[in-house]
Design a protein around this motif. Structure first.
Motif, PDB file in Angstrom:
ATOM      1  N   LEU A 360       2.818  30.539   1.051  1.00  0.00           N
ATOM      2  CA  LEU A 360       2.100  29.845   2.125  1.00  0.00           C
ATOM      3  C   LEU A 360       3.687  29.744   3.067  1.00  0.00           C
ATOM      4  O   LEU A 360       4.039  29.864   4.435  1.00  0.00           O
ATOM      5  CB  LEU A 360       2.295  28.793   2.398  1.00  0.00           C
ATOM      6  N   LEU A 361       4.746  30.309   1.943  1.00  0.00           N
ATOM      7  CA  LEU A 361       6.918  31.488   2.723  1.00  0.00           C
ATOM      8  C   LEU A 361       6.172  31.642   3.511  1.00  0.00           C
ATOM      9  O   LEU A 361       5.938  32.889   3.816  1.00  0.00           O
ATOM     10  CB  LEU A 361       6.910  31.635   1.621  1.00  0.00           C
ATOM     11  N   GLY A 362       6.420  31.205   4.685  1.00  0.00           N
ATOM     12  CA  GLY A 362       6.903  32.252   6.356  1.00  0.00           C
ATOM     13  C   GLY A 362       5.600  31.803   7.507  1.00  0.00           C
ATOM     14  O   GLY A 362       5.469  32.073   8.162  1.00  0.00           O
ATOM     15  N   ASN A 363       4.744  30.937   6.352  1.00  0.00           N
ATOM     16  CA  ASN A 363       3.203  30.802   7.112  1.00  0.00           C
ATOM     17  C   ASN A 363       3.713  30.301   8.902  1.00  0.00           C
ATOM     18  O   ASN A 363       4.821  28.826   8.984  1.00  0.00           O
ATOM     19  CB  ASN A 363       2.402  30.483   6.670  1.00  0.00           C
ATOM     20  N   THR A 364       3.163  29.721  10.061  1.00  0.00           N
ATOM     21  CA  THR A 364       3.186  29.032  10.850  1.00  0.00           C
ATOM     22  C   THR A 364       1.907  28.343  10.796  1.00  0.00           C
ATOM     23  O   THR A 364       0.766  28.613  11.019  1.00  0.00           O
ATOM     24  CB  THR A 364       3.195  29.814  12.418  1.00  0.00           C
ATOM     25  N   TYR A 365       2.355  26.775  11.557  1.00  0.00           N
ATOM     26  CA  TYR A 365       1.305  26.277  11.462  1.00  0.00           C
ATOM     27  C   TYR A 365       1.255  24.949  12.569  1.00  0.00           C
ATOM     28  O   TYR A 365       2.508  24.749  13.046  1.00  0.00           O
ATOM     29  CB  TYR A 365       1.133  24.962   9.879  1.00  0.00           C
ATOM     30  N   SER A 366       0.387  25.032  13.567  1.00  0.00           N
ATOM     31  CA  SER A 366       0.783  23.570  14.017  1.00  0.00           C
ATOM     32  C   SER A 366       0.329  22.368  13.616  1.00  0.00           C
ATOM     33  O   SER A 366      -0.340  21.936  12.758  1.00  0.00           O
ATOM     34  CB  SER A 366      -1.161  23.343  15.537  1.00  0.00           C
ATOM     35  N   VAL A 367       1.837  21.297  13.369  1.00  0.00           N
ATOM     36  CA  VAL A 367       2.260  20.485  12.321  1.00  0.00           C
ATOM     37  C   VAL A 367       2.227  19.082  14.095  1.00  0.00           C
ATOM     38  O   VAL A 367       2.826  19.526  14.460  1.00  0.00           O
ATOM     39  CB  VAL A 367       3.289  19.967  12.293  1.00  0.00           C
ATOM     40  N   TYR A 368       0.526  17.945  13.383  1.00  0.00           N
ATOM     41  CA  TYR A 368       1.457  16.460  13.982  1.00  0.00           C
ATOM     42  C   TYR A 368       1.926  15.863  12.788  1.00  0.00           C
ATOM     43  O   TYR A 368       1.935  15.164  12.229  1.00  0.00           O
ATOM     44  CB  TYR A 368      -0.077  15.898  13.839  1.00  0.00           C
ATOM     45  N   PHE A 369       3.197  15.055  13.525  1.00  0.00           N
ATOM     46  CA  PHE A 369       3.937  14.738  13.050  1.00  0.00           C
ATOM     47  C   PHE A 369       4.123  13.419  13.062  1.00  0.00           C
ATOM     48  O   PHE A 369       4.045  12.834  13.644  1.00  0.00           O
ATOM     49  CB  PHE A 369       5.859  14.678  13.386  1.00  0.00           C
ATOM     50  N   GLU A 370       4.404  12.840  11.637  1.00  0.00           N
ATOM     51  CA  GLU A 370       3.189  11.134  12.281  1.00  0.00           C
ATOM     52  C   GLU A 370       4.527   9.738  11.773  1.00  0.00           C
ATOM     53  O   GLU A 370       4.243   8.810  11.508  1.00  0.00           O
ATOM     54  CB  GLU A 370       1.787  11.028  11.461  1.00  0.00           C
TER      55      GLU A 370
END
Ligand code: SAH
Length: 419
Positions: A360-370
């Motif tokens: 997963l290193l270097g991947n980009t994700y849309s993260v929902y911060f909670e």
């Protein structure tokens, strides 16, 4: 489910009884312990914790025991711990105000129907809303105490669920988390004369709520994972691409003994269908090792499924005999063998997990911060349930950010927000 039951009780106590929450139990006028009874250990823990609370509580403070252990031990809790003021079962949560005012009340009727009860509002998190979609459980898994503590399965009417989701979204939540013992069996039985809506249809209706961005649910049952369900899961962009598939055992023989209703082959076939429809999906599971009669060959089948499926996360447990279950009196697997199997499985899982994570290193994700966590970090989840933290503070909470993974850890990854 227990967390949501706690929120329901807190809501009733705040609105109807004027209580507020305290961080310090020594100052509390009321101490509620919400219990689990799925395995034996939490039951033992209850009595040791109760002793501690009783010793240090404020004078005159009441103690209530709630949840599944309350359902299954009932009166016995007061016999063993006479200072307990009331016992409230997992299916009687709405009666919290009632029992509060009756000393030594025991309300544990598992036929009590709360499926249409309108609870007051209380949520621990403004960002993510837990929503029950059913109560009880209709399965007859031979290891499991849940049907004896939560009663028969009844679906909550779809319009009530949608109303609750809308209210949560109006309050700022962008994610909802649907809860039930077998969510994909939703709609099989309602208590009143309610519109018959199935799970896929419920998901379609919920996803029409505009400001709602993400829908999660747990647990689906592998037996009910038909093509329609998997296709709706894959096709609907608001459904988070993370699926919990409780395997329990990889041996078809043991699955039959457990009365799970599916085979090893069906389970693997469903995983293949899911991955074909939805290549980004992450899959988690529950596994019980050393169910009575589990042989080396049966365990090898579980290991085989682990190697074939490569779960993103597993929750693994040593079999624990539970009262009033069909398996209760079966001869147990030698406890050393059971421990060895559990640790073998967990080591294998760590290896698989480390390999999956490293990629997963270097991947980009849309993260929902909670959530704010230690040392100035904020954590959130990707759509497919990867937990990622970044340096930051409150203003990130409740927002979506594109995050690039910069450091790999076993339970949490670290990333940087892309400008
Ligand atoms: N409704 C879910 C189960 C919820 S209980 C399902 O059908 O899969 C959560 C998990 O606890 C189960 O998936 C199972 O792995 C574990 N569990 C339940 N009873 C158990 C027992 N007697 N011993 C050990 N683990 C158990």
């Amino acid at each position: 489910m227990n967390s949501r039951d706690s929120e329901h009780m807190i809501a009733q106590l705040r609105e109807k009884e004027g209580y507020t929450m305290t961080e310090e139990f020594r100052e509390a006028d009321l101490i509620l312990i919400n219990t689990c009874s799925v395995r034996e250990r939490p039951v033992h823990k209850l009595f040791s914790e109760l002793g501690g609370f009783n010793k240090h509580k404020k004078s005159g403070a009441k103690i209530g025991v709630c949840g599944c252990t309350a359902s299954h031990l009932g009166e016995e809790i007061i016999k063993r711990a006479p200072y307990v003021n009331f016992v409230l079962g997992a299916r009687n949560v709405s009666k919290i105000s009632e029992v509060l005012h009756k000393d030594k009340a025991v309300e544990i009727d598992i036929n009590y129907d709360e499926s249409e009860f309108a609870f007051d509002d209380f949520r621990t998190s403004p960002y993510k809303a837990f929503i029950n979609i059913s109560i009880g459980c209709d399965k007859a898994c031979t290891f499991c105490i849940v049907p004896k503590t939560r009663g028969d399965e009844i679906s909550i009417p779809a319009d009530l669920i949608i109303q609750e989701a809308k209210k949560a979204v109006d309050g700022g939540a962008k994610e909802i988390f649907l809860l039930g013992q077998n969510v994909n069996n939703y709609g099989r039985r309602f208590s009143g004369d309610n519109e018959k809506v199935g799970f896929s249809e419920l998901l379609r209706r919920l996803s029409k709520i505009e400001e709602l961005k993400r829908i999660r649910f747990t647990s689906p049952h592998p037996f009910h994972m038909d093509d329609e369900f998997i296709e709706e899961f894959a096709r609907n962009p608001k459904i988070c691409k993370s699926m919990h598939m409780p395997l329990q055992s990889g041996s078809s023989r043991i699955l039959k003994e457990m009365k799970r209703g599916y085979t090893k082959e069906w389970f693997i076939n469903r995983v293949e269908k899911l991955r074909a429809e939805c290549p980004t999906v992450s899959i988690s599971t529950d596994i019980i090792v050393a169910f009575p009669g589990e042989s080396d060959e049966d365990f090898a089948d579980t290991v085989d499924v682990m190697k074939k499926v490569r779960f993103d996360q597993i929750f693994s447990f040593k079999y624990s005999p539970r009262p009033e279950t069909e398996a209760e009196h079966l001869t147990e697997v030698d406890s050393e063998v059971a421990s060895d199997r559990l640790s073998y499985l967990q080591t294998l899982n760590n290896e698989i997990h480390d390999e999956i994570n490293a990629a997963l290193l270097g991947n980009t994700y849309s993260v929902y911060f909670e959530e704010l966590i230690r040392d100035g970090y904020v954590s959130g989840r990707s759509d497919n349930n990867i937990v990622i933290k970044v340096k930051g503070s409150e203003e990130l909470l409740g927002t979506f950010q594109d995050v690039k993974v910069t450091t790999i850890g076993r339970t949490i990854l670290t990333g940087e927000i892309l400008a």
